[in-house]
Design a protein around this motif. Structure first.
Motif, PDB file in Angstrom:
ATOM      1  N   ILE A 203       0.830  -1.202  -0.150  1.00 10.96           N
ATOM      2  CA  ILE A 203      -0.143  -0.099   0.124  1.00 10.96           C
ATOM      3  C   ILE A 203       0.688   1.184   0.294  1.00 10.96           C
ATOM      4  O   ILE A 203       0.466   2.183  -0.570  1.00 10.96           O
ATOM      5  N   TYR A 204       1.718   1.320   0.833  1.00 10.89           N
ATOM      6  CA  TYR A 204       2.859   2.367   0.814  1.00 10.89           C
ATOM      7  C   TYR A 204       3.499   2.684  -0.264  1.00 10.89           C
ATOM      8  O   TYR A 204       3.563   3.739  -0.922  1.00 10.89           O
ATOM      9  N   MET A 205       4.024   1.554  -1.033  1.00  9.04           N
ATOM     10  CA  MET A 205       4.917   1.860  -2.222  1.00  9.04           C
ATOM     11  C   MET A 205       3.696   2.321  -3.321  1.00  9.04           C
ATOM     12  O   MET A 205       4.346   3.539  -4.003  1.00  9.04           O
ATOM     13  N   LEU A 206       2.687   1.879  -3.454  1.00 12.70           N
ATOM     14  CA  LEU A 206       1.577   2.099  -4.445  1.00 12.70           C
ATOM     15  C   LEU A 206       1.178   3.459  -4.204  1.00 12.70           C
ATOM     16  O   LEU A 206       0.954   4.269  -5.107  1.00 12.70           O
ATOM     17  N   ARG A 207       1.050   3.922  -3.087  1.00 16.32           N
ATOM     18  CA  ARG A 207       0.720   5.359  -2.589  1.00 16.32           C
ATOM     19  C   ARG A 207       1.711   6.128  -3.077  1.00 16.32           C
ATOM     20  O   ARG A 207       1.545   7.303  -3.588  1.00 16.32           O
ATOM     21  N   GLN A 208       2.979   5.999  -2.652  1.00 12.89           N
ATOM     22  CA  GLN A 208       3.990   6.648  -3.226  1.00 12.89           C
ATOM     23  C   GLN A 208       4.106   7.102  -4.856  1.00 12.89           C
ATOM     24  O   GLN A 208       4.354   7.825  -5.218  1.00 12.89           O
ATOM     25  N   PHE A 209       3.969   6.015  -5.527  1.00  7.53           N
ATOM     26  CA  PHE A 209       3.724   5.891  -6.885  1.00  7.53           C
ATOM     27  C   PHE A 209       2.637   6.718  -7.412  1.00  7.53           C
ATOM     28  O   PHE A 209       3.119   7.734  -8.099  1.00  7.53           O
ATOM     29  N   PHE A 210       1.626   6.374  -6.967  1.00 11.35           N
ATOM     30  CA  PHE A 210       0.200   7.135  -7.282  1.00 11.35           C
ATOM     31  C   PHE A 210       0.459   8.776  -7.098  1.00 11.35           C
ATOM     32  O   PHE A 210       0.029   9.707  -7.594  1.00 11.35           O
ATOM     33  N   SER A 211       1.046   9.059  -5.993  1.00  4.29           N
ATOM     34  CA  SER A 211       1.170  10.567  -5.442  1.00  4.29           C
ATOM     35  C   SER A 211       2.079  11.186  -6.355  1.00  4.29           C
ATOM     36  O   SER A 211       2.095  12.554  -6.880  1.00  4.29           O
ATOM     37  N   GLY A 212       3.078  10.659  -7.299  1.00  2.00           N
ATOM     38  CA  GLY A 212       3.930  11.100  -8.397  1.00  2.00           C
ATOM     39  C   GLY A 212       3.570  11.327  -9.600  1.00  2.00           C
ATOM     40  O   GLY A 212       3.978  11.838 -10.477  1.00  2.00           O
ATOM     41  N   VAL A 213       2.278  10.566  -9.658  1.00  2.00           N
ATOM     42  CA  VAL A 213       1.545  10.770 -11.148  1.00  2.00           C
ATOM     43  C   VAL A 213       0.848  12.083 -11.205  1.00  2.00           C
ATOM     44  O   VAL A 213       0.269  12.585 -10.357  1.00  2.00           O
ATOM     45  N   PRO A 214       1.348  12.818 -12.149  1.00  2.00           N
ATOM     46  CA  PRO A 214       1.023  14.114 -12.485  1.00  2.00           C
ATOM     47  C   PRO A 214      -0.702  14.199 -12.583  1.00  2.00           C
ATOM     48  O   PRO A 214      -1.175  13.503 -13.328  1.00  2.00           O
ATOM     49  N   ILE A 215      -1.147  15.185 -11.651  1.00  2.00           N
ATOM     50  CA  ILE A 215      -2.694  15.121 -11.595  1.00  2.00           C
ATOM     51  C   ILE A 215      -3.481  15.513 -12.846  1.00  2.00           C
ATOM     52  O   ILE A 215      -4.584  15.347 -13.069  1.00  2.00           O
ATOM     53  N   SER A 216      -2.732  16.433 -13.776  1.00  2.00           N
ATOM     54  CA  SER A 216      -3.405  16.640 -14.842  1.00  2.00           C
ATOM     55  C   SER A 216      -3.681  15.585 -15.644  1.00  2.00           C
ATOM     56  O   SER A 216      -4.896  15.887 -16.535  1.00  2.00           O
ATOM     57  N   LEU A 217      -3.416  14.425 -15.760  1.00  2.00           N
ATOM     58  CA  LEU A 217      -3.737  13.472 -16.343  1.00  2.00           C
ATOM     59  C   LEU A 217      -5.331  13.008 -15.990  1.00  2.00           C
ATOM     60  O   LEU A 217      -6.194  12.749 -16.939  1.00  2.00           O
ATOM     61  N   GLU A 218      -5.444  12.887 -14.687  1.00  2.00           N
ATOM     62  CA  GLU A 218      -6.812  12.717 -14.200  1.00  2.00           C
ATOM     63  C   GLU A 218      -7.993  13.888 -14.586  1.00  2.00           C
ATOM     64  O   GLU A 218      -8.799  13.695 -15.126  1.00  2.00           O
ATOM     65  N   GLU A 219      -7.232  15.015 -14.477  1.00  2.92           N
ATOM     66  CA  GLU A 219      -8.263  16.181 -14.710  1.00  2.92           C
ATOM     67  C   GLU A 219      -8.724  16.318 -16.047  1.00  2.92           C
ATOM     68  O   GLU A 219      -9.627  16.448 -16.350  1.00  2.92           O
ATOM     69  N   ALA A 220      -7.853  15.916 -17.096  1.00  2.34           N
ATOM     70  CA  ALA A 220      -7.990  15.959 -18.480  1.00  2.34           C
ATOM     71  C   ALA A 220      -9.126  14.907 -18.747  1.00  2.34           C
ATOM     72  O   ALA A 220     -10.143  15.058 -19.381  1.00  2.34           O
ATOM     73  N   ALA A 221      -9.050  13.588 -18.071  1.00  2.00           N
ATOM     74  CA  ALA A 221     -10.026  12.696 -17.886  1.00  2.00           C
ATOM     75  C   ALA A 221     -11.383  13.179 -17.618  1.00  2.00           C
ATOM     76  O   ALA A 221     -12.301  12.889 -18.065  1.00  2.00           O
ATOM     77  N   VAL A 223     -12.376  16.087 -17.397  1.00  3.62           N
ATOM     78  CA  VAL A 223     -12.963  17.067 -18.176  1.00  3.62           C
ATOM     79  C   VAL A 223     -13.647  16.334 -19.477  1.00  3.62           C
ATOM     80  O   VAL A 223     -14.760  16.883 -19.902  1.00  3.62           O
ATOM     81  N   ASP A 224     -13.083  15.508 -19.839  1.00  6.59           N
ATOM     82  CA  ASP A 224     -13.805  14.506 -20.969  1.00  6.59           C
ATOM     83  C   ASP A 224     -14.927  13.770 -20.533  1.00  6.59           C
ATOM     84  O   ASP A 224     -15.309  12.999 -21.386  1.00  6.59           O
ATOM     85  N   GLY A 225     -15.207  13.684 -19.293  1.00  8.56           N
ATOM     86  CA  GLY A 225     -16.436  13.264 -18.886  1.00  8.56           C
ATOM     87  C   GLY A 225     -16.375  11.838 -18.244  1.00  8.56           C
ATOM     88  O   GLY A 225     -17.211  11.104 -18.116  1.00  8.56           O
ATOM     89  N   CYS A 226     -15.166  11.465 -17.848  1.00 10.29           N
ATOM     90  CA  CYS A 226     -14.956  10.130 -17.226  1.00 10.29           C
ATOM     91  C   CYS A 226     -15.444  10.381 -15.799  1.00 10.29           C
ATOM     92  O   CYS A 226     -15.051  11.353 -15.234  1.00 10.29           O
ATOM     93  N   ASN A 227     -15.997   8.856 -15.284  1.00 13.21           N
ATOM     94  CA  ASN A 227     -15.827   9.129 -13.936  1.00 13.21           C
ATOM     95  C   ASN A 227     -15.024   8.812 -13.140  1.00 13.21           C
ATOM     96  O   ASN A 227     -13.926   8.202 -13.762  1.00 13.21           O
ATOM     97  N   THR A 228     -15.028   8.804 -11.862  1.00 13.56           N
ATOM     98  CA  THR A 228     -13.827   8.472 -11.053  1.00 13.56           C
ATOM     99  C   THR A 228     -13.291   7.080 -11.265  1.00 13.56           C
ATOM    100  O   THR A 228     -12.128   6.804 -11.649  1.00 13.56           O
ATOM    101  N   PHE A 229     -14.028   6.137 -11.379  1.00 10.87           N
ATOM    102  CA  PHE A 229     -13.794   4.813 -11.507  1.00 10.87           C
ATOM    103  C   PHE A 229     -13.227   4.567 -12.746  1.00 10.87           C
ATOM    104  O   PHE A 229     -12.099   3.965 -13.054  1.00 10.87           O
TER     105      PHE A 229
ATOM    106  N   MET B   1     -19.514  22.178 -13.739  1.00 12.82           N
ATOM    107  CA  MET B   1     -20.077  21.826 -12.539  1.00 12.82           C
ATOM    108  C   MET B   1     -21.583  22.152 -12.524  1.00 12.82           C
ATOM    109  O   MET B   1     -22.498  21.615 -12.318  1.00 12.82           O
ATOM    110  N   THR B   2     -21.795  23.424 -12.971  1.00  7.46           N
ATOM    111  CA  THR B   2     -23.207  23.835 -12.668  1.00  7.46           C
ATOM    112  C   THR B   2     -23.836  23.184 -13.879  1.00  7.46           C
ATOM    113  O   THR B   2     -25.295  22.893 -13.504  1.00  7.46           O
ATOM    114  N   ALA B   3     -23.613  23.020 -15.030  1.00  5.57           N
ATOM    115  CA  ALA B   3     -24.218  22.534 -15.980  1.00  5.57           C
ATOM    116  C   ALA B   3     -24.820  20.983 -15.551  1.00  5.57           C
ATOM    117  O   ALA B   3     -25.779  20.598 -15.735  1.00  5.57           O
TER     118      ALA B   3
END
Lengths: 337, 306
Positions: A203-221, A223-229, B1-3
């Motif tokens: 858990i510790y190792m994986l958390r360290q790894f995921f913390s290092g992944v740039p958050i912009s990757l997820e933000e892009a997803a 924005v494109d309408g992906c849900n969390t999972f 969000m609002t949308a």
């Protein structure tokens, strides 16, 4: 030093080592000598330590290939004169090698997949989400790393001996609790809930790894309408394949050689680690009852070596193939506090 | 969000709550496992350590007997205190030796030389070779343990004995000397136990920028000084990681005498209460050790970014 002469710029007259040494009042010689001596000692040290590590394996290999008479021949120390594979076949027969190998392999793979799957989810949860009591739960992870299984083994043992969920089973089973001892279900349950062997570490190792992944990757997803999972599955997981593979390799190897949990939960299966740990006495028993002859200590030791090699050989193979993955997982996950 | 909100008027949760809920969903397996297989056995085993346990087909009964098990462990049992102190000095010396050894090796492996990849692979091999059942496979059977003392007497240790005698005569402190000799005798154990630690240190060393050393070199720093002024401070966060890892690794060894004693008390004597009391004493002491180490070393850490 000679090689550089052609590449030197004009106006520079190459001088021999000794003239340069004279001009530096002996400093150059001292420096050279010091660096040569250092390199020599470094080589010696590394060689000695490598020898220390590899020697037991090589030693076992040579012993396991010897015939019995070679053991008593004092002129033979390392290289066997009469090579035989008889020891291997006796051990294989005694520990049901192929059956045990098959069982061990499948259980190790299954356990590794279950554990790392659960740990990946948890590691991602800790790395990317903000939720109440997060610090507390992470402290719990650290606690899991620190608490040795010995401390809770007694009560785990009793818990699964008289297994019950809120008294429900007792209700339907004539007041008797379920005896899960000897069944492997508890261990799978523990694996899928991150409580297996060294799971806190994963858990510790994986958390360290995921913390290092740039958050912009997820933000892009997002924005494109992906849900969390979906984001986790499609975007993050492919990124994390190397670290997940190496966690699985660790889980696989440690499960393969584990005796603690195996003894506690997997006693019903023929497992390699369990079989090998009892090999010495079993071989002695086999020789005295089946063949009617005593067995010398050296010969007994020879069988232990053979069995150990047979236990380790598949792991060494895995290590040879996936060496980078093992070493670099620790490097890339950057085990920093 | 609002949308999105206007599309789904039923959902009143803001993004923060939703993220918190998904976070909890992700760590749910851990929470379940922690509560079921960690907290409750821990509490249970703590309770057992304060009671005497009766086993019957219907289950087991605990009857409170306050500190009886602990008193038994410390005052009545002939071996426990001795094993505990032995184990503890071993943990401390072992961990110190592992730290020094793995740091030295990591520094060497960080230099450039031929065959570095091979050496690194070999040094990591003990992580596999010394795991689980493989430790003590040869000594852990009845016959071997009965003759191990014989082997010790007959094997060729005269050379080291002479060296020890000379050192002793030259007036070195006996206690320290014995520890040093002990560590040298256990060099194989130490090498086999420091695979992970070497890689952790090596990672730390590789993240230190070379220009720091260059600058120090130009200013006239010796190698020794730049080790203490650059390498050591930058690597000290990893020191605590390695201390914790080594201590726990040592603690979990299944073949140590004290763990055997705890297991025997449970499996052979069926004295569950006594067994858990001993396990708890051992556990609390190790936690205390780790705590003290983290206190000492966390003060030295410069840039602690958790």
């Amino acid at each position: 030093m000679r090689k550089q002469e052609t590449a030197l710029p004009n106006g520079y007259h190459p001088q021999s080592f000794w003239t340069r040494n004279k001009r530096s009042h002996g400093y150059l010689l001292k420096r050279e000598a010091r660096s040569k001596a250092y390199k020599f000692f470094r080589f010696l040290l590394l060689f000695a330590i490598c020898f220390l590590i590899l020697h037991p394996v090589l030693d076992k290999l040579s012993i396991s290939l010897m015939e019995e008479r070679d053991l008593y021949d004092s002129s033979i120390t390392t290289i066997p004169r009469h090579v035989t594979t008889e020891n291997y076949s006796i051990v294989a027969q005694q520990i049901y090698y192929w059956k045990a190998l098959f069982n061990t392999f499948w259980i190790s793979v299954l356990v590794a997949v279950l554990q790392v799957a659960a740990c990946t989810l948890v590691g991602y949860g800790f790395a990317r989400f903000e939720f109440p009591l997060k610090k507390l739960w992470f402290a719990a992870v650290v606690l899991v790393i620190i608490v040795p299984p010995q401390t809770i083994s007694t009560s785990l043992f009793l818990r699964f001996r008289y297994f019950d969920i809120f008294g429900l089973i007792r209700l339907f089973n004539n007041g008797e609790a379920l005896n899960l001892r000897g069944s492997s279900i508890p261990y799978y349950l523990m694996s899928i809930t991150c409580m297996g062997l060294k799971n806190g570490l994963y858990i510790y190792m994986l958390r360290q790894f995921f913390s290092g992944v740039p958050i912009s990757l997820e933000e892009a997803a997002y924005v494109d309408g992906c849900n969390t999972f979906h984001t986790f599955w499609k975007v993050i997981l492919p990124e994390a394949v190397p670290i997940i593979v190496s966690c699985m390799l660790f889980a696989f190897v440690w499960q393969w050689t584990d005796s603690f949990y195996s003894k506690l939960f997997l006693g019903g299966n023929t497992l390699l680690s369990m079989e090998v740990s009892g090999i010495s006495d079993r071989i002695a028993n086999y020789f005295s009852t089946q063949l009617g002859i005593g067995i010398s200590l050296g010969r007994r030791n020879q069988f232990v070596s053979t069995a150990t090699l047979m236990l380790v050989a598949p792991l060494l193979l895995v290590y040879l193939v996936a060496q980078r993955s093992f070493v670099e997982s620790i490097a890339t996950s950057g085990m920093k506090m | 969000m609002t949308a999105r909100k206007s599309e789904m008027p039923k959902r009143r949760m803001d993004i923060k709550t939703r993220r918190a809920i998904s976070g909890y969903l992700f760590i749910l397996p851990f929470i379940l496992g922690f509560l079921l297989f960690m907290v409750s056995p821990l509490i249970h085993s703590l309770r057992m350590s304060f009671s005497s346990v009766e086993i019957s087909p219907q289950g087991f009964q605990l009857s409170w007997n306050s500190f009886q098990n602990y008193i038994k462990a410390f005052t009545i049992d002939p071996d426990f205190t001795r094993l505990l102190t032995e184990e503890f000095t071993k943990i401390v010396t072992h961990t110190a030796a592992i730290l020094v050894f793995s740091l030295v090796v990591a520094i060497i492996l960080n230099q450039d030389f031929k065959g570095r990849a091979f050496v690194r692979a070999v040094f990591f091999l003990p992580v596999i070779l010394s795991s689980g059942v493989l430790v003590g496979l040869e000594t852990n059977n009845s016959l071997m343990s009965s003759i191990s003392s014989l082997i010790k007497e007959n094997s060729n240790i005269q050379l080291s004995d002479t060296v020890i005698n000379i050192l002793r005569l030259s007036g070195l402190g006996r206690g320290i000397l014995d520890e040093v000799v002990n560590i040298i005798a256990q060099v194989q154990d130490i090498v086999m136990a420091s695979g992970i630690q070497i890689i952790v240190f090596l990672t730390g060393l590789q993240s230190i920028s070379g220009s720091l050393y260059e600058a120090a070199d130009i200013e006239g720093c010796t190698k020794w000084e730049s080790f203490w002024k650059i390498t050591f401070p930058l690597i000290s966060p990893l020191l605590i990681v390695n201390i914790i890892y080594s201590v726990i690794d040592f603690f979990m060894k299944t073949d140590s005498e004290i763990n055997n004693k705890i297991r025997d008390a449970m499996v052979i004597n069926m004295d569950y209460g006594f067994s858990s009391a001993m396990a708890w004493i051992y556990f609390v002491l190790v936690i205390a050790l780790i705590g003290i180490c983290s206190l000492i070393f966390s003060k030295r850490v410069v840039g602690n970014n958790a």
